[in-house]
Design a protein around this motif. Structure first.
Motif, mmCIF file in Angstrom:
data_model
loop_
_atom_site.group_PDB
_atom_site.id
_atom_site.type_symbol
_atom_site.label_atom_id
_atom_site.label_comp_id
_atom_site.label_asym_id
_atom_site.label_seq_id
_atom_site.Cartn_x
_atom_site.Cartn_y
_atom_site.Cartn_z
ATOM 1 N N GLU A 128 0.835 -1.195 0.000
ATOM 2 C CA GLU A 128 0.000 0.000 0.000
ATOM 3 C C GLU A 128 0.869 1.243 0.000
ATOM 4 O O GLU A 128 1.962 1.244 0.561
ATOM 5 C CB GLU A 128 -0.883 0.039 1.257
ATOM 6 C CG GLU A 128 -1.900 -1.066 1.320
ATOM 7 C CD GLU A 128 -2.733 -0.974 2.586
ATOM 8 O OE1 GLU A 128 -2.565 -0.008 3.355
ATOM 9 O OE2 GLU A 128 -3.545 -1.875 2.791
ATOM 10 N N ARG A 129 0.378 2.273 -0.603
ATOM 11 C CA ARG A 129 1.046 3.563 -0.597
ATOM 12 C C ARG A 129 0.842 4.178 0.773
ATOM 13 O O ARG A 129 -0.264 4.184 1.315
ATOM 14 C CB ARG A 129 0.436 4.456 -1.696
ATOM 15 C CG ARG A 129 0.809 5.926 -1.642
ATOM 16 C CD ARG A 129 2.246 6.132 -2.105
ATOM 17 N NE ARG A 129 2.507 7.524 -2.413
ATOM 18 C CZ ARG A 129 2.992 8.398 -1.522
ATOM 19 N NH1 ARG A 129 3.240 8.028 -0.293
ATOM 20 N NH2 ARG A 129 3.229 9.642 -1.885
ATOM 21 N N GLY A 130 1.908 4.677 1.363
ATOM 22 C CA GLY A 130 1.803 5.311 2.664
ATOM 23 C C GLY A 130 0.993 6.595 2.596
ATOM 24 O O GLY A 130 0.747 7.151 1.523
ATOM 25 N N HIS A 131 0.553 7.058 3.743
ATOM 26 C CA HIS A 131 -0.224 8.296 3.819
ATOM 27 C C HIS A 131 0.726 9.487 3.922
ATOM 28 O O HIS A 131 1.746 9.418 4.598
ATOM 29 C CB HIS A 131 -1.159 8.269 5.030
ATOM 30 C CG HIS A 131 -2.116 7.123 4.995
ATOM 31 N ND1 HIS A 131 -3.210 7.102 4.164
ATOM 32 C CD2 HIS A 131 -2.142 5.949 5.667
ATOM 33 C CE1 HIS A 131 -3.867 5.979 4.338
ATOM 34 N NE2 HIS A 131 -3.231 5.243 5.242
ATOM 35 N N ARG A 132 0.385 10.553 3.277
ATOM 36 C CA ARG A 132 1.210 11.766 3.312
ATOM 37 C C ARG A 132 1.212 12.359 4.723
ATOM 38 O O ARG A 132 0.244 12.236 5.465
ATOM 39 C CB ARG A 132 0.676 12.789 2.314
ATOM 40 C CG ARG A 132 0.909 12.389 0.881
ATOM 41 C CD ARG A 132 0.374 13.457 -0.086
ATOM 42 N NE ARG A 132 0.681 13.110 -1.444
ATOM 43 C CZ ARG A 132 -0.042 12.267 -2.192
ATOM 44 N NH1 ARG A 132 -1.102 11.694 -1.692
ATOM 45 N NH2 ARG A 132 0.327 12.012 -3.438
ATOM 46 N N LYS A 133 2.296 13.038 5.044
ATOM 47 C CA LYS A 133 2.426 13.639 6.369
ATOM 48 C C LYS A 133 1.302 14.629 6.638
ATOM 49 O O LYS A 133 0.744 14.661 7.730
ATOM 50 C CB LYS A 133 3.785 14.326 6.508
ATOM 51 C CG LYS A 133 4.937 13.363 6.599
ATOM 52 C CD LYS A 133 6.246 14.111 6.765
ATOM 53 C CE LYS A 133 7.391 13.125 6.839
ATOM 54 N NZ LYS A 133 8.678 13.792 7.060
ATOM 55 N N THR A 134 0.958 15.427 5.632
ATOM 56 C CA THR A 134 -0.101 16.423 5.826
ATOM 57 C C THR A 134 -1.435 15.742 6.102
ATOM 58 O O THR A 134 -2.221 16.219 6.914
ATOM 59 C CB THR A 134 -0.225 17.346 4.601
ATOM 60 O OG1 THR A 134 -0.387 16.536 3.423
ATOM 61 C CG2 THR A 134 0.989 18.226 4.458
ATOM 62 N N ASP A 135 -1.678 14.610 5.429
ATOM 63 C CA ASP A 135 -2.921 13.868 5.667
ATOM 64 C C ASP A 135 -2.942 13.280 7.072
ATOM 65 O O ASP A 135 -3.978 13.286 7.746
ATOM 66 C CB ASP A 135 -3.084 12.747 4.638
ATOM 67 C CG ASP A 135 -3.265 13.277 3.220
ATOM 68 O OD1 ASP A 135 -3.602 14.468 3.086
ATOM 69 O OD2 ASP A 135 -3.053 12.501 2.264
ATOM 70 N N ARG A 136 -1.789 12.763 7.520
ATOM 71 C CA ARG A 136 -1.734 12.187 8.869
ATOM 72 C C ARG A 136 -1.926 13.265 9.928
ATOM 73 O O ARG A 136 -2.610 13.040 10.928
ATOM 74 C CB ARG A 136 -0.409 11.459 9.083
ATOM 75 C CG ARG A 136 -0.332 10.172 8.259
ATOM 76 C CD ARG A 136 0.878 9.370 8.588
ATOM 77 N NE ARG A 136 2.066 10.039 8.080
ATOM 78 C CZ ARG A 136 3.307 9.659 8.354
ATOM 79 N NH1 ARG A 136 3.537 8.632 9.131
ATOM 80 N NH2 ARG A 136 4.324 10.323 7.842
ATOM 81 N N LEU A 137 -1.330 14.441 9.709
ATOM 82 C CA LEU A 137 -1.516 15.545 10.655
ATOM 83 C C LEU A 137 -2.968 15.996 10.684
ATOM 84 O O LEU A 137 -3.531 16.265 11.750
ATOM 85 C CB LEU A 137 -0.610 16.723 10.296
ATOM 86 C CG LEU A 137 0.880 16.526 10.573
ATOM 87 C CD1 LEU A 137 1.689 17.654 9.956
ATOM 88 C CD2 LEU A 137 1.140 16.436 12.062
ATOM 89 N N ALA A 138 -3.608 16.068 9.498
ATOM 90 C CA ALA A 138 -5.012 16.468 9.414
ATOM 91 C C ALA A 138 -5.919 15.448 10.096
ATOM 92 O O ALA A 138 -6.964 15.805 10.636
ATOM 93 C CB ALA A 138 -5.424 16.642 7.954
ATOM 94 N N ALA A 139 -5.493 14.178 10.101
ATOM 95 C CA ALA A 139 -6.285 13.117 10.733
ATOM 96 C C ALA A 139 -6.108 13.088 12.247
ATOM 97 O O ALA A 139 -6.747 12.296 12.929
ATOM 98 C CB ALA A 139 -5.917 11.763 10.134
ATOM 99 N N GLY A 140 -5.227 13.961 12.772
ATOM 100 C CA GLY A 140 -5.089 14.046 14.226
ATOM 101 C C GLY A 140 -3.801 13.483 14.787
ATOM 102 O O GLY A 140 -3.644 13.397 15.999
ATOM 103 N N ALA A 141 -2.873 13.073 13.945
ATOM 104 C CA ALA A 141 -1.600 12.572 14.444
ATOM 105 C C ALA A 141 -0.799 13.715 15.059
ATOM 106 O O ALA A 141 -0.881 14.857 14.609
ATOM 107 C CB ALA A 141 -0.802 11.925 13.316
ATOM 108 N N LYS A 142 -0.034 13.401 16.097
ATOM 109 C CA LYS A 142 0.819 14.408 16.714
ATOM 110 C C LYS A 142 2.014 14.663 15.802
ATOM 111 O O LYS A 142 2.488 13.745 15.130
ATOM 112 C CB LYS A 142 1.322 13.912 18.073
ATOM 113 C CG LYS A 142 0.237 13.802 19.120
ATOM 114 C CD LYS A 142 0.831 13.464 20.463
ATOM 115 C CE LYS A 142 0.801 11.958 20.624
ATOM 116 N NZ LYS A 142 1.305 11.496 21.900
ATOM 117 N N PRO A 143 2.516 15.877 15.772
ATOM 118 C CA PRO A 143 3.685 16.167 14.927
ATOM 119 C C PRO A 143 4.879 15.258 15.238
ATOM 120 O O PRO A 143 5.622 14.881 14.347
ATOM 121 C CB PRO A 143 4.014 17.622 15.248
ATOM 122 C CG PRO A 143 2.710 18.203 15.673
ATOM 123 C CD PRO A 143 1.988 17.081 16.388
ATOM 124 N N SER A 144 5.030 14.883 16.502
ATOM 125 C CA SER A 144 6.151 14.010 16.862
ATOM 126 C C SER A 144 6.016 12.619 16.249
ATOM 127 O O SER A 144 7.000 11.901 16.114
ATOM 128 C CB SER A 144 6.263 13.894 18.381
ATOM 129 O OG SER A 144 5.088 13.308 18.915
#
Length: 198
Positions: free
Chosen positions: A21-37
């Motif tokens: 699978e193609r990984g998720h983009r950082k911006t998408d992960r941040l928008a989904a609620g992931a912490k920047p760390s």
């Protein structure tokens, strides 16, 4: 550009192995609620610079939370005792009970902050331990590499300078190796005396 290349590579790989699978983009992960760390990767060097500062900040936060907790618990006890002493005066007694409740809520907030800071401290300490282990492994790999280079040249492990920090990255070799190669990376002038060069 790199995103498009990764999309193409994932599409090609999925034709051969559908589980890829193609990984998720950082911006998408941040928008989904992931912490920047969780999204931003730091190098071992960055971790060694950042983590001690983060540990100190967490230790200070824990100390401050403990102080606030002790202070608010003490004030809550004092307000409760005052309410009991003023039991014959209903208005003052109610005011003292309300004050005691405010201090109890503040103490609970300080306790929750203390617990969160202690969890964050444990997490950061684990990161420090992992960074130290990664650094030790990297240094051991460099030492093995330098020893192998020195042994191949008959010079033992002295072929590398101990502080050759990241010189092996990108296949550049250590400073001693580059210095010994002479111009344009050749070994032509390596360890030759002035008499031998003429």
């Amino acid at each position: 550009m790199l995103n498009q290349l990764q999309d193409i590579a994932a599409a090609v790989a999925q034709r051969h192995e559908p589980r890829i699978e193609r990984g998720h983009r950082k911006t998408d992960r941040l928008a989904a609620g992931a912490k920047p760390s969780e999204v931003v990767n730091r190098s071992v060097r960055q971790l060694h610079q950042d983590l001690p500062v983060e540990l100190e900040a967490l230790n200070q936060r824990i100390e401050d939370s403990r102080d606030r907790l002790a202070k608010n618990e003490r004030l809550a006890r004092e307000a409760t005792l005052k309410a009991e002493r003023l039991a014959d005066n209903a208005a003052k007694s109610d005011a003292a009970r309300k004050t005691a409740e405010i201090y109890r809520r503040r103490a609970e907030a300080a306790r929750a902050d203390l617990e969160a800071a202690e969890v964050a401290l444990a997490d950061t300490q684990a990161k420090v331990a992992a960074a130290r282990a990664a650094l030790a492994e990297t240094e051991a790999g460099r030492a093995r590499s330098c020893t192998a280079v020195g042994s191949a040249r008959g010079g033992g492990s002295s072929a590398c300078v101990p502080s050759h920090d990241l010189d092996h990255a990108g296949g550049m070799g250590c400073r001693a190796e580059r210095r010994d190669r002479g111009p344009m990376g050749s070994d032509a002038g390596r360890h030759s005396s002035p008499a031998a060069r003429s």
